[in-house]
Design a protein around this motif. Structure first.
Motif, PDB file in Angstrom:
ATOM      1  N   GLU A  76      21.892 -57.402 -45.843  1.00 30.60           N
ATOM      2  CA  GLU A  76      20.916 -56.312 -45.728  1.00 30.60           C
ATOM      3  C   GLU A  76      19.893 -56.569 -44.630  1.00 30.60           C
ATOM      4  OE1 GLU A  76      19.264 -55.511 -49.573  1.00 30.60           O
ATOM      5  OE2 GLU A  76      21.247 -55.269 -50.506  1.00 30.60           O
ATOM      6  N   GLU A  77      19.320 -57.765 -44.610  1.00 33.34           N
ATOM      7  CA  GLU A  77      18.279 -58.046 -43.617  1.00 33.34           C
ATOM      8  C   GLU A  77      18.862 -58.149 -42.213  1.00 33.34           C
ATOM      9  OE1 GLU A  77      15.255 -57.719 -44.444  1.00 33.34           O
ATOM     10  OE2 GLU A  77      15.689 -57.603 -46.580  1.00 33.34           O
ATOM     11  N   PHE A  78      20.114 -58.634 -42.092  1.00 35.01           N
ATOM     12  CA  PHE A  78      20.722 -58.700 -40.763  1.00 35.01           C
ATOM     13  C   PHE A  78      20.909 -57.300 -40.178  1.00 35.01           C
ATOM     14  CE2 PHE A  78      24.498 -58.322 -38.087  1.00 35.01           C
ATOM     15  CZ  PHE A  78      24.117 -59.136 -37.018  1.00 35.01           C
ATOM     16  N   PHE A  79      21.391 -56.360 -40.980  1.00 29.71           N
ATOM     17  CA  PHE A  79      21.594 -55.000 -40.471  1.00 29.71           C
ATOM     18  C   PHE A  79      20.268 -54.382 -40.043  1.00 29.71           C
ATOM     19  CE2 PHE A  79      25.945 -55.052 -41.828  1.00 29.71           C
ATOM     20  CZ  PHE A  79      26.556 -54.031 -41.113  1.00 29.71           C
ATOM     21  N   LYS A  80      19.228 -54.581 -40.839  1.00 29.76           N
ATOM     22  CA  LYS A  80      17.916 -54.047 -40.456  1.00 29.76           C
ATOM     23  C   LYS A  80      17.464 -54.660 -39.130  1.00 29.76           C
ATOM     24  CE  LYS A  80      16.456 -53.918 -45.321  1.00 29.76           C
ATOM     25  NZ  LYS A  80      15.501 -54.531 -46.267  1.00 29.76           N
ATOM     26  N   TYR A  85      16.341 -54.678 -33.298  1.00 29.55           N
ATOM     27  CA  TYR A  85      16.432 -55.385 -32.027  1.00 29.55           C
ATOM     28  C   TYR A  85      17.060 -54.512 -30.943  1.00 29.55           C
ATOM     29  CZ  TYR A  85      17.487 -58.914 -28.530  1.00 29.55           C
ATOM     30  OH  TYR A  85      17.557 -59.604 -27.353  1.00 29.55           O
ATOM     31  N   HIS A  86      18.104 -53.776 -31.286  1.00 24.15           N
ATOM     32  CA  HIS A  86      18.837 -53.014 -30.283  1.00 24.15           C
ATOM     33  C   HIS A  86      18.244 -51.626 -29.999  1.00 24.15           C
ATOM     34  CE1 HIS A  86      22.148 -55.798 -29.533  1.00 24.15           C
ATOM     35  NE2 HIS A  86      22.072 -56.123 -30.801  1.00 24.15           N
ATOM     36  N   MET A 148       9.303 -59.150 -41.179  1.00 22.33           N
ATOM     37  CA  MET A 148      10.273 -59.094 -40.087  1.00 22.33           C
ATOM     38  C   MET A 148       9.626 -58.491 -38.842  1.00 22.33           C
ATOM     39  SD  MET A 148      13.920 -57.030 -39.852  1.00 22.33           S
ATOM     40  CE  MET A 148      14.762 -58.036 -41.071  1.00 22.33           C
ATOM     41  N   GLY A 149       8.919 -57.393 -39.016  1.00 20.49           N
ATOM     42  CA  GLY A 149       8.289 -56.725 -37.895  1.00 20.49           C
ATOM     43  C   GLY A 149       7.172 -57.537 -37.269  1.00 20.49           C
TER      44      GLY A 149
END
Length: 229
Positions: A76-80, A85-86, A148-149
């Motif tokens: 979940e956190e990787f997809f967010k 990032y992109h 994260m932000g």
């Protein structure tokens, strides 16, 4: 009528938290359409996340720490993070540290809101259960996004870019995984551990928000305008 009420309860926490975080943007408000776009992206990524998590359920060992840190938090956190990032990291509107917090929280709350909606539709729930989900899972996703932000903002405006990019994905995964591990490992007494944990990370997150505001370049411009006025 009951389903409509449950859906309202499912949607309200995410929108309320996102509104709060948007209004906390003191110095240079972000375009609403980009914030909404990130919220919608959070809804959309639920589909690939569910597919991957289903695959991991079939092939990975059913151990609490694997489920918590890899199957749930890791995916979940990787997809967010990947979307942020992109789509946002190099965006022209990402021009102060707090912007990372707002956009990361938007995608996290979009995900949490859609998760809540599916939970209300497909799981027998009561208003008290939905209220609990507002206090815990939705608030949890919000704070994971805030942190994260914050570190994405550090990466954006710091020379130690690679280091803070690593921290920006590691911290949410570790906190999210710990949250899930408490629920899985302590089914009878989780409340006594999870509430202090949530209070701690929310205090941490609020302090990071203040630090992000303190580093805003627009803060100096506003103070100069006030002096000139």
């Amino acid at each position: 009528m009951l389903l409509f009420s449950l859906l309202s309860v499912a949607i309200a926490p995410g929108l309320s938290l996102l509104t709060y975080l948007y209004l906390r943007d003191k110095y240079d408000a972000e375009p609403v359409h980009i914030v909404v776009k990130m919220f919608v992206m959070g809804i959309i990524i639920l589909i690939p996340i569910m597919v991957i998590q289903r695959g991991l359920q079939l092939w990975a060992a059913d151990l609490p720490w694997i489920v918590s840190y890899i199957e749930s938090a890791g995916v979940e956190e990787f997809f967010k993070w990947f979307i942020l990032y992109h789509f946002i990291f190099n965006h022209v509107e990402f021009d102060e540290p707090y912007d990372g917090i707002l956009y990361a929280a938007a995608i996290s709350l979009g995900f949490a809101t859609m998760e809540n909606i599916l939970y209300a539709i497909f799981t027998p729930v009561s208003f008290s259960m939905m209220f609990t989900r507002a206090l815990l899972p939705v608030a949890g996703h919000a704070i994971f996004g805030i942190l994260m932000g914050y570190y994405l903002g550090k990466a954006k405006f710091s020379k130690r870019r690679k280091y803070y990019l690593f921290i920006s994905i590691s911290v949410p995964v570790l906190l999210h995984g710990t949250y899930d591990l408490i629920l899985l490992s302590l089914p009878a007494t989780w409340i006594w551990y999870l509430l202090p944990f949530m209070i701690f990370i929310w205090i941490w997150g609020l302090r990071k928000m203040e630090r992000a505001h303190a580093r805003s370049p627009f803060k100096l411009y506003i103070k100069e305008d006030e002096v000139n006025y």
